[in-house]
Structure formats: C-alpha cells, structure tokens
Design an enzyme around this catalytic site. Structure first.
Site, PDB file in Angstrom:
ATOM      1  N   LYS A  14       0.833  -1.203   0.000  1.00  0.00           N
ATOM      2  CA  LYS A  14       0.000   0.000   0.000  1.00  0.00           C
ATOM      3  C   LYS A  14       0.873   1.261   0.000  1.00  0.00           C
ATOM      4  O   LYS A  14       0.708   2.146  -0.822  1.00  0.00           O
ATOM      5  CB  LYS A  14      -0.932   0.016   1.226  1.00  0.00           C
ATOM      6  CG  LYS A  14      -1.817  -1.227   1.329  1.00  0.00           C
ATOM      7  CD  LYS A  14      -2.715  -1.190   2.560  1.00  0.00           C
ATOM      8  CE  LYS A  14      -1.978  -1.211   3.897  1.00  0.00           C
ATOM      9  NZ  LYS A  14      -1.240  -2.460   4.173  1.00  0.00           N
ATOM     10  N   ARG A  89      -9.475   0.596   9.523  1.00  0.00           N
ATOM     11  CA  ARG A  89      -9.068  -0.779   9.796  1.00  0.00           C
ATOM     12  C   ARG A  89     -10.052  -1.527  10.675  1.00  0.00           C
ATOM     13  O   ARG A  89      -9.825  -2.682  11.000  1.00  0.00           O
ATOM     14  CB  ARG A  89      -7.743  -0.762  10.551  1.00  0.00           C
ATOM     15  CG  ARG A  89      -6.514  -0.815   9.688  1.00  0.00           C
ATOM     16  CD  ARG A  89      -5.388  -0.459  10.619  1.00  0.00           C
ATOM     17  NE  ARG A  89      -4.240  -1.277  10.519  1.00  0.00           N
ATOM     18  CZ  ARG A  89      -3.139  -0.931   9.850  1.00  0.00           C
ATOM     19  NH1 ARG A  89      -3.114   0.139   9.119  1.00  0.00           N
ATOM     20  NH2 ARG A  89      -2.086  -1.681   9.910  1.00  0.00           N
ATOM     21  N   ARG A 128      12.023  -5.528   4.294  1.00  0.00           N
ATOM     22  CA  ARG A 128      11.741  -4.097   4.137  1.00  0.00           C
ATOM     23  C   ARG A 128      12.762  -3.252   4.890  1.00  0.00           C
ATOM     24  O   ARG A 128      13.155  -3.570   6.008  1.00  0.00           O
ATOM     25  CB  ARG A 128      10.339  -3.773   4.644  1.00  0.00           C
ATOM     26  CG  ARG A 128      10.072  -2.263   4.668  1.00  0.00           C
ATOM     27  CD  ARG A 128       8.629  -1.904   4.753  1.00  0.00           C
ATOM     28  NE  ARG A 128       7.999  -2.373   5.976  1.00  0.00           N
ATOM     29  CZ  ARG A 128       6.691  -2.234   6.214  1.00  0.00           C
ATOM     30  NH1 ARG A 128       5.901  -1.670   5.317  1.00  0.00           N
ATOM     31  NH2 ARG A 128       6.188  -2.673   7.337  1.00  0.00           N
ATOM     32  N   ARG A 161      11.847  -1.631  10.595  1.00  0.00           N
ATOM     33  CA  ARG A 161      10.805  -1.311  11.569  1.00  0.00           C
ATOM     34  C   ARG A 161      10.784  -2.340  12.692  1.00  0.00           C
ATOM     35  O   ARG A 161      10.945  -3.528  12.451  1.00  0.00           O
ATOM     36  CB  ARG A 161       9.427  -1.268  10.866  1.00  0.00           C
ATOM     37  CG  ARG A 161       9.082   0.123  10.365  1.00  0.00           C
ATOM     38  CD  ARG A 161       7.873   0.171   9.467  1.00  0.00           C
ATOM     39  NE  ARG A 161       6.687  -0.484  10.008  1.00  0.00           N
ATOM     40  CZ  ARG A 161       5.490  -0.458   9.412  1.00  0.00           C
ATOM     41  NH1 ARG A 161       5.331   0.198   8.269  1.00  0.00           N
ATOM     42  NH2 ARG A 161       4.468  -1.085   9.934  1.00  0.00           N
ATOM     43  N   ARG A 172       0.212  -9.275  13.303  1.00  0.00           N
ATOM     44  CA  ARG A 172      -0.439  -8.229  12.498  1.00  0.00           C
ATOM     45  C   ARG A 172      -1.380  -8.858  11.464  1.00  0.00           C
ATOM     46  O   ARG A 172      -2.459  -8.338  11.207  1.00  0.00           O
ATOM     47  CB  ARG A 172       0.611  -7.359  11.811  1.00  0.00           C
ATOM     48  CG  ARG A 172       1.273  -6.369  12.779  1.00  0.00           C
ATOM     49  CD  ARG A 172       2.636  -5.899  12.299  1.00  0.00           C
ATOM     50  NE  ARG A 172       2.600  -5.175  11.055  1.00  0.00           N
ATOM     51  CZ  ARG A 172       3.655  -4.976  10.268  1.00  0.00           C
ATOM     52  NH1 ARG A 172       4.846  -5.465  10.616  1.00  0.00           N
ATOM     53  NH2 ARG A 172       3.534  -4.310   9.146  1.00  0.00           N
TER      54      ARG A 172
HETATM   55  P1  AP5 Z   1       4.836  -1.592   1.829  1.00  0.00           P
HETATM   56  O1  AP5 Z   1       4.368  -0.801   0.661  1.00  0.00           O
HETATM   57  O2  AP5 Z   1       5.665  -0.916   2.846  1.00  0.00           O
HETATM   58  O3  AP5 Z   1       3.593  -2.359   2.493  1.00  0.00           O
HETATM   59  P2  AP5 Z   1       2.292  -1.786   3.219  1.00  0.00           P
HETATM   60  O4  AP5 Z   1       1.110  -2.389   2.553  1.00  0.00           O
HETATM   61  O5  AP5 Z   1       2.343  -0.309   3.324  1.00  0.00           O
HETATM   62  O6  AP5 Z   1       2.445  -2.516   4.607  1.00  0.00           O
HETATM   63  P3  AP5 Z   1       2.600  -1.957   6.097  1.00  0.00           P
HETATM   64  O7  AP5 Z   1       3.403  -2.951   6.846  1.00  0.00           O
HETATM   65  O8  AP5 Z   1       3.050  -0.538   6.105  1.00  0.00           O
HETATM   66  O9  AP5 Z   1       1.160  -2.045   6.550  1.00  0.00           O
HETATM   67  P4  AP5 Z   1       0.700  -2.124   7.967  1.00  0.00           P
HETATM   68  O10 AP5 Z   1      -0.711  -1.952   7.717  1.00  0.00           O
HETATM   69  O11 AP5 Z   1       1.031  -3.293   8.760  1.00  0.00           O
HETATM   70  O12 AP5 Z   1       1.516  -0.952   8.701  1.00  0.00           O
HETATM   71  P5  AP5 Z   1       1.050   0.493   9.121  1.00  0.00           P
HETATM   72  O13 AP5 Z   1       2.221   1.355   9.082  1.00  0.00           O
HETATM   73  O14 AP5 Z   1      -0.168   0.895   8.402  1.00  0.00           O
HETATM   74  O15 AP5 Z   1       5.642  -2.871   1.252  1.00  0.00           O
HETATM   75  C1  AP5 Z   1       6.228  -3.820   2.127  1.00  0.00           C
HETATM   76  C2  AP5 Z   1       7.580  -4.295   1.564  1.00  0.00           C
HETATM   77  O16 AP5 Z   1       7.365  -5.027   0.352  1.00  0.00           O
HETATM   78  C3  AP5 Z   1       8.542  -3.166   1.184  1.00  0.00           C
HETATM   79  O17 AP5 Z   1       9.844  -3.565   1.465  1.00  0.00           O
HETATM   80  C4  AP5 Z   1       8.357  -3.005  -0.325  1.00  0.00           C
HETATM   81  O18 AP5 Z   1       9.532  -2.540  -0.960  1.00  0.00           O
HETATM   82  C5  AP5 Z   1       8.021  -4.419  -0.758  1.00  0.00           C
HETATM   83  N1  AP5 Z   1       7.068  -4.482  -1.867  1.00  0.00           N
HETATM   84  C6  AP5 Z   1       5.999  -3.660  -2.060  1.00  0.00           C
HETATM   85  N2  AP5 Z   1       5.316  -4.028  -3.173  1.00  0.00           N
HETATM   86  C7  AP5 Z   1       5.962  -5.118  -3.673  1.00  0.00           C
HETATM   87  C8  AP5 Z   1       5.733  -5.952  -4.833  1.00  0.00           C
HETATM   88  N3  AP5 Z   1       4.697  -5.733  -5.660  1.00  0.00           N
HETATM   89  N4  AP5 Z   1       6.600  -6.988  -5.034  1.00  0.00           N
HETATM   90  C9  AP5 Z   1       7.639  -7.195  -4.196  1.00  0.00           C
HETATM   91  N5  AP5 Z   1       7.909  -6.439  -3.095  1.00  0.00           N
HETATM   92  C10 AP5 Z   1       7.081  -5.406  -2.841  1.00  0.00           C
HETATM   93  O19 AP5 Z   1       0.605   0.226  10.640  1.00  0.00           O
HETATM   94  C11 AP5 Z   1       1.561  -0.097  11.620  1.00  0.00           C
HETATM   95  C12 AP5 Z   1       0.888  -0.202  12.990  1.00  0.00           C
HETATM   96  O20 AP5 Z   1       0.326   1.065  13.351  1.00  0.00           O
HETATM   97  C13 AP5 Z   1      -0.283  -1.186  13.070  1.00  0.00           C
HETATM   98  O21 AP5 Z   1       0.157  -2.496  13.339  1.00  0.00           O
HETATM   99  C14 AP5 Z   1      -1.099  -0.586  14.226  1.00  0.00           C
HETATM  100  O22 AP5 Z   1      -0.516  -0.900  15.462  1.00  0.00           O
HETATM  101  C15 AP5 Z   1      -0.934   0.912  13.993  1.00  0.00           C
HETATM  102  N6  AP5 Z   1      -1.978   1.460  13.118  1.00  0.00           N
HETATM  103  C16 AP5 Z   1      -1.804   2.075  11.901  1.00  0.00           C
HETATM  104  N7  AP5 Z   1      -2.963   2.455  11.378  1.00  0.00           N
HETATM  105  C17 AP5 Z   1      -3.936   2.084  12.267  1.00  0.00           C
HETATM  106  C18 AP5 Z   1      -5.357   2.195  12.273  1.00  0.00           C
HETATM  107  N8  AP5 Z   1      -6.032   2.751  11.244  1.00  0.00           N
HETATM  108  N9  AP5 Z   1      -6.019   1.697  13.357  1.00  0.00           N
HETATM  109  C19 AP5 Z   1      -5.373   1.150  14.398  1.00  0.00           C
HETATM  110  N10 AP5 Z   1      -4.016   1.001  14.448  1.00  0.00           N
HETATM  111  C20 AP5 Z   1      -3.304   1.467  13.383  1.00  0.00           C
HETATM  112 MG    MG Z   2       2.615   1.058   4.930  1.00  0.00          MG
END
Ligand code: AP5
Ligand code: MG
Ligand code: ZN
Length: 218
Positions: A14, A89, A128, A161, A172
C-alpha cells in the site's frame, strides 16, 4: 472533496504505491501508521501509548486514530481529495470515515483492495527497509537502494521497523483477518471495492492501481 482508500494486509504494498499516486492526483496523503511512527519518534504522549500497541502488532484504539484523522483533515480545509493508507481498519473507523465524509459533503470514490497471500507478506516485510529521513520504503531484494543502507532520495539512514520481525508480522496478519478483513464485504456491498492483484511486480501493481483509480472516476 473525494476520498480513496487503500485496503489490504500488512506488507501488501500500500505505502509503496500510495505516495506516488497521491502526488500524481494531487491528493492529501494520510497514512495513520506514518503518523503514529512520527509521534513515536517525537516522543509525545500519543507516541508512547501507540508504541506499545504497534510493537505488539495490535491496533491502536479507534478513538485515537479517528482523532488523528479528523485533525489532519481539519488542517487541510482546501484539500481536493484524500488518499487513506491503512485507514480505516475496523468497523468503527469505517463508520467514522463515513460520517466525516458526509459532514463535508464528500464521498469515497474507490476502495482499492491489495490482494496478496500471507506467505508473500511475511517475505516482503522481512526484507523491508525504511528511510529515517523521508520514509521512503525499500526492499533488500525487490527494491534495493543504490547504496546499501542509504536512501536514494535524501541520503538518510535506512532502518528496519520494530514490528517487521516474523512474530509481530504473524500477529499483524491475525489482527488484519480478525478486525479489518470484514471491511472488504462492507465496501463490496457499497460497490466501492476494486480488487487488484498485489502479488505482481511493483510496476505491474502500479499499473493496476492507476487503472483502478482512473476507472473509479472522480
Ligand atoms: P509496503 O508498501 O511498505 O507495504 P504496506 O502495505 O504499506 O504494509 P505496512 O506494513 O506498512 O502495513 P501495515 O498496515 O502493517 O503498517 P502500518 O504502518 O499501516 O511494502 C512492504 C515491503 O514489500 C517493502 O519492502 C516493499 O519494498 C516491498 N514491496 C511492495 N510491493 C511489492 C511488490 N509488488 N513486489 C515485491 N515487493 C514489494 O501500521 C503499523 C501499525 O500502526 C499497526 O500495526 C497498528 O498498530 C498501527 N496502526 C496504523 N494504522 C492504524 C489504524 N487505522 N487503526 C489502528 N491502528 C493502526
Ligand atoms: Mg505502509
Ligand atoms: Zn530518504
């Protein structure tokens, strides 16, 4: 104002797609995870509270998240549109977003579902690396920086991270299935869900995302 939502499991790609897409379309980019990590880095009260949840792979309480989103939207009254990454979420967050949209006479135009298997996600998150300076995301195999450990864009230091270890990633994923996956049906029933195959290469996913958003119109 219009809103676009990127929905999908952790590591689905994403964030990788969202930043460029928001820039291209002139949308305000709101990633709740990035906001929380900024609060952690700044050592605020919110950051301290959030870090415990994030490190455990659990969600931060709805009220906190909804407050962050409301504040950001209020700070940008002239935004033509918003791209939400990682929000909503939970059902409560989806309701809050719906309420926020109607208050502003706005609507969600598309919810892009990044569909990818759990096994791929675990591999992606293990490799990552993220820039401490500008937040750009890399991968040790799929998206390597020109110089190891250093950001191509700003020269910042790349780090892993805290929540990208395998145990936390599995939690997660469990939390995603438990609390977030039901939003797929919710938005499908509103005819807003556009599924894309997020297992493809980064470039192919980018193309699919572009197609999905172009197709959704304004
Ligand atoms: P990347 O693009 O970074 O993945 P992402 O979908 O953004 O995944 P996240 O881990 O950021 O999502 P998340 O939802 O767990 O974390 P968030 O920060 O939102 O890609 C991942 C890796 O793959 C990278 O290395 C990239 O280069 C590679 N890649 C990408 N596309 C690829 C492809 N097509 N092929 C190969 N490789 C590829 O949330 C973190 C924490 O914050 C949560 O656990 C929670 O505690 C809290 N939080 C955040 N938002 C909320 C909410 N709305 N409600 C409650 N808690 C929340
Ligand atoms: Mg992300
Ligand atoms: Zn950088």
């Amino acid at each position: 104002m219009q809103a676009v939502v990127f929905l999908g499991p952790p590591g689905a790609g994403k964030g990788t797609q969202a930043k460029g897409e928001a820039e291209r379309r002139g949308l305000l980019y709101i990633a709740t995870g990035d906001q929380l990590r900024a609060a952690v880095a700044a050592g605020t009260e919110l950051g301290l509270q959030a870090k415990a949840c994030m490190d455990a792979g659990e969600l931060v309480p709805d009220a906190v998240i909804i407050g962050i989103v409301r504040e950001l939207i209020a700070q940008h009254p002239d935004a033509e549109g918003v791209l939400f990454d990682g929000f909503p979420r939970t059902a409560a967050q989806a309701d809050a977003l719906g309420a926020l949209m109607s208050e502003r006479g706005a609507r969600i135009t598309a919810v892009v579902y990044f569909d990818v298997a759990a096994a791929a996600v675990v591999r992606r998150l293990g490799g990552r690396r993220v820039c401490r300076g500008c937040g750009t995301t890399y991968h040790i195999e799929h998206l390597r920086p020109k110089q190891e450990g250093t950001c191509d864009r700003c020269g910042g230091e790349l780090y892993q991270r805290d929540d990208d270890n395998e145990t936390t990633v599995r939690e997660r994923l469990r939390v995603y299935e438990d609390q977030t996956a039901s939003l797929l049906d919710y938005y499908r029933s509103q005819d807003l869900l556009v599924r894309i195959d997020a297992a493809q290469s980064i470039d192919d996913v980018a193309q699919a995302v572009r197609g999905a958003l172009d197709g959704a119109g304004g």
